[in-house]
Design a protein around this motif. Structure first.
Motif, PDB file in Angstrom:
ATOM      1  N   THR A   1      -8.681   1.877  -4.361  1.00 29.67           N
ATOM      2  CA  THR A   1      -7.574   1.839  -5.012  1.00 29.67           C
ATOM      3  C   THR A   1      -7.884   2.265  -6.559  1.00 29.67           C
ATOM      4  OG1 THR A   1      -7.214  -0.381  -5.311  1.00 29.67           O
ATOM      5  CG2 THR A   1      -6.159   0.687  -3.319  1.00 29.67           C
ATOM      6  N   SER A   2      -6.978   2.319  -7.369  1.00 27.22           N
ATOM      7  CA  SER A   2      -7.055   2.966  -8.637  1.00 27.22           C
ATOM      8  C   SER A   2      -7.953   2.078  -9.768  1.00 27.22           C
ATOM      9  CB  SER A   2      -5.570   2.667  -9.676  1.00 27.22           C
ATOM     10  OG  SER A   2      -5.295   1.512  -9.644  1.00 27.22           O
ATOM     11  N   PRO A   3      -8.356   0.822  -9.540  1.00 31.58           N
ATOM     12  CA  PRO A   3      -9.392   0.362 -10.488  1.00 31.58           C
ATOM     13  C   PRO A   3     -10.633   1.031 -10.240  1.00 31.58           C
ATOM     14  CG  PRO A   3      -8.123  -1.495  -9.308  1.00 31.58           C
ATOM     15  CD  PRO A   3      -7.677  -0.033  -8.859  1.00 31.58           C
ATOM     16  N   CYS A   4     -10.952   1.736  -9.369  1.00 35.94           N
ATOM     17  CA  CYS A   4     -12.223   2.503  -9.312  1.00 35.94           C
ATOM     18  C   CYS A   4     -12.067   3.667  -9.835  1.00 35.94           C
ATOM     19  CB  CYS A   4     -12.248   2.845  -7.636  1.00 35.94           C
ATOM     20  SG  CYS A   4     -14.121   3.408  -7.417  1.00 35.94           S
ATOM     21  N   ILE A   5     -11.220   4.037 -10.002  1.00 34.70           N
ATOM     22  CA  ILE A   5     -11.198   5.572 -11.069  1.00 34.70           C
ATOM     23  C   ILE A   5     -11.874   5.375 -12.185  1.00 34.70           C
ATOM     24  CG2 ILE A   5      -9.681   7.237 -12.450  1.00 34.70           C
ATOM     25  CD1 ILE A   5      -8.883   7.274  -9.466  1.00 34.70           C
ATOM     26  N   GLY A   6     -12.970   6.421 -12.376  1.00 30.87           N
ATOM     27  CA  GLY A   6     -14.008   6.210 -13.737  1.00 30.87           C
ATOM     28  C   GLY A   6     -14.834   5.104 -13.351  1.00 30.87           C
ATOM     29  N   GLU A   7     -15.040   4.199 -12.493  1.00 27.40           N
ATOM     30  CA  GLU A   7     -15.680   2.999 -12.521  1.00 27.40           C
ATOM     31  C   GLU A   7     -17.203   3.380 -11.780  1.00 27.40           C
ATOM     32  OE1 GLU A   7     -17.942  -0.371 -12.593  1.00 27.40           O
ATOM     33  OE2 GLU A   7     -16.212  -0.118 -13.719  1.00 27.40           O
ATOM     34  N   LYS A   8     -16.757   3.693 -10.432  1.00 28.68           N
ATOM     35  CA  LYS A   8     -17.949   4.323  -9.647  1.00 28.68           C
ATOM     36  C   LYS A   8     -19.479   3.503  -9.714  1.00 28.68           C
ATOM     37  CE  LYS A   8     -18.181   8.635  -9.592  1.00 28.68           C
ATOM     38  NZ  LYS A   8     -17.798  10.042  -9.629  1.00 28.68           N
TER      39      LYS A   8
ATOM     40  N   GLU B   1     -15.385  -4.741   0.247  1.00 29.67           N
ATOM     41  CA  GLU B   1     -14.348  -5.468  -0.580  1.00 29.67           C
ATOM     42  C   GLU B   1     -14.971  -6.385  -1.345  1.00 29.67           C
ATOM     43  OE1 GLU B   1      -9.980  -7.503   0.310  1.00 29.67           O
ATOM     44  OE2 GLU B   1     -11.545  -7.787   2.005  1.00 29.67           O
ATOM     45  N   THR B   2     -15.844  -7.327  -0.826  1.00 30.19           N
ATOM     46  CA  THR B   2     -16.404  -8.417  -1.561  1.00 30.19           C
ATOM     47  C   THR B   2     -17.662  -7.995  -2.626  1.00 30.19           C
ATOM     48  OG1 THR B   2     -17.992  -8.830   0.169  1.00 30.19           O
ATOM     49  CG2 THR B   2     -15.986 -10.167   0.134  1.00 30.19           C
ATOM     50  N   ALA B   3     -18.114  -6.859  -2.523  1.00 29.47           N
ATOM     51  CA  ALA B   3     -19.178  -6.217  -3.307  1.00 29.47           C
ATOM     52  C   ALA B   3     -18.495  -5.461  -4.509  1.00 29.47           C
ATOM     53  CB  ALA B   3     -19.919  -5.121  -2.508  1.00 29.47           C
TER      54      ALA B   3
ATOM     55  N   ALA C   1     -11.120  -3.117  -6.318  1.00 33.07           N
ATOM     56  CA  ALA C   1     -10.513  -2.066  -6.087  1.00 33.07           C
ATOM     57  C   ALA C   1     -10.329  -1.792  -4.509  1.00 33.07           C
ATOM     58  CB  ALA C   1     -10.888  -0.947  -6.778  1.00 33.07           C
ATOM     59  N   ILE C   2     -10.837  -2.870  -3.658  1.00 34.25           N
ATOM     60  CA  ILE C   2     -10.966  -2.360  -2.147  1.00 34.25           C
ATOM     61  C   ILE C   2     -10.113  -3.356  -1.424  1.00 34.25           C
ATOM     62  CG2 ILE C   2     -12.460  -1.942  -0.081  1.00 34.25           C
ATOM     63  CD1 ILE C   2     -14.626  -1.410  -2.277  1.00 34.25           C
ATOM     64  N   PHE C   3      -9.229  -2.884  -0.315  1.00 32.61           N
ATOM     65  CA  PHE C   3      -8.399  -3.427   0.086  1.00 32.61           C
ATOM     66  C   PHE C   3      -8.231  -2.992   1.457  1.00 32.61           C
ATOM     67  CE2 PHE C   3      -6.282  -3.551  -4.027  1.00 32.61           C
ATOM     68  CZ  PHE C   3      -6.165  -4.822  -4.365  1.00 32.61           C
ATOM     69  N   GLU C   4      -7.922  -4.109   2.412  1.00 31.68           N
ATOM     70  CA  GLU C   4      -7.764  -3.718   4.226  1.00 31.68           C
ATOM     71  C   GLU C   4      -6.228  -2.912   3.868  1.00 31.68           C
ATOM     72  OE1 GLU C   4      -7.201  -5.614   8.609  1.00 31.68           O
ATOM     73  OE2 GLU C   4      -7.365  -6.771   6.809  1.00 31.68           O
ATOM     74  N   GLU C   5      -6.137  -1.880   4.633  1.00 33.09           N
ATOM     75  CA  GLU C   5      -5.222  -1.087   4.541  1.00 33.09           C
ATOM     76  C   GLU C   5      -3.674  -1.771   4.453  1.00 33.09           C
ATOM     77  OE1 GLU C   5      -3.074   2.633   6.980  1.00 33.09           O
ATOM     78  OE2 GLU C   5      -5.372   2.717   6.687  1.00 33.09           O
TER      79      GLU C   5
ATOM     80  N   ASP D   1       1.928  -2.889  -3.202  1.00 39.70           N
ATOM     81  CA  ASP D   1       2.938  -1.707  -2.925  1.00 39.70           C
ATOM     82  C   ASP D   1       2.624  -0.561  -4.150  1.00 39.70           C
ATOM     83  OD1 ASP D   1       4.244  -2.740  -0.945  1.00 39.70           O
ATOM     84  OD2 ASP D   1       5.815  -3.483  -2.176  1.00 39.70           O
ATOM     85  N   GLU D   2       2.261  -0.955  -5.303  1.00 44.64           N
ATOM     86  CA  GLU D   2       2.103   0.013  -6.163  1.00 44.64           C
ATOM     87  C   GLU D   2       0.406   0.915  -5.963  1.00 44.64           C
ATOM     88  OE1 GLU D   2       0.165  -3.884  -7.798  1.00 44.64           O
ATOM     89  OE2 GLU D   2       2.155  -3.213  -6.915  1.00 44.64           O
ATOM     90  N   GLU D   3       0.010   0.473  -5.186  1.00 42.12           N
ATOM     91  CA  GLU D   3      -1.330   1.396  -4.926  1.00 42.12           C
ATOM     92  C   GLU D   3      -1.240   1.951  -3.489  1.00 42.12           C
ATOM     93  OE1 GLU D   3      -4.053   1.152  -6.953  1.00 42.12           O
ATOM     94  OE2 GLU D   3      -3.218   0.084  -8.307  1.00 42.12           O
ATOM     95  N   ARG D   4      -0.262   2.050  -2.691  1.00 38.09           N
ATOM     96  CA  ARG D   4      -0.031   2.561  -1.364  1.00 38.09           C
ATOM     97  C   ARG D   4      -0.409   3.967  -1.514  1.00 38.09           C
ATOM     98  NH1 ARG D   4       0.038  -0.891   2.204  1.00 38.09           N
ATOM     99  NH2 ARG D   4       0.977   0.638   3.893  1.00 38.09           N
TER     100      ARG D   4
END
Length: 77
Positions: free
Chosen positions: A6-13, A47-49, A54-58, A63-66
């Motif tokens: 999800t969004s916290p990954c944007i630009g992080e990578k 998810e743990t790494a 930013a990673i979730f089980e679907e 809600d704001e990241e769906r």
């Protein structure tokens, strides 16, 4: 049920998730990483790494990241 980035990954990578995936289900896009829902084995290693959580089980995506469910699937079409 696959995992979704999800969004916290944007630009992080940072690629920590990429390095731990046992089935190479994670691909790098222009702005973030994506998890192939057809390859993901739901092990949760990514998810743990993830250093930015930013990673979730679907089924547990806030809600704001769906919208990232669709964005992730579109990446692999």
């Amino acid at each position: 049920m696959a995992y979704v980035i999800t969004s916290p990954c944007i630009g992080e990578k940072s690629a920590d998730c990429f390095d731990v995936c046992p089935v190479d289900a994670i691909a790098e896009g222009d702005d973030q990483f994506y998890i192939d829902p057809n390859t993901c084995i739901d092990c949760g290693a990514c998810e743990t790494a993830c250093p930015v959580s930013a990673i979730f089980e679907e089924s547990f995506i806030p809600d704001e990241e769906r919208s990232y469910i669709r964005k992730n699937r579109e990446f692999f079409k």
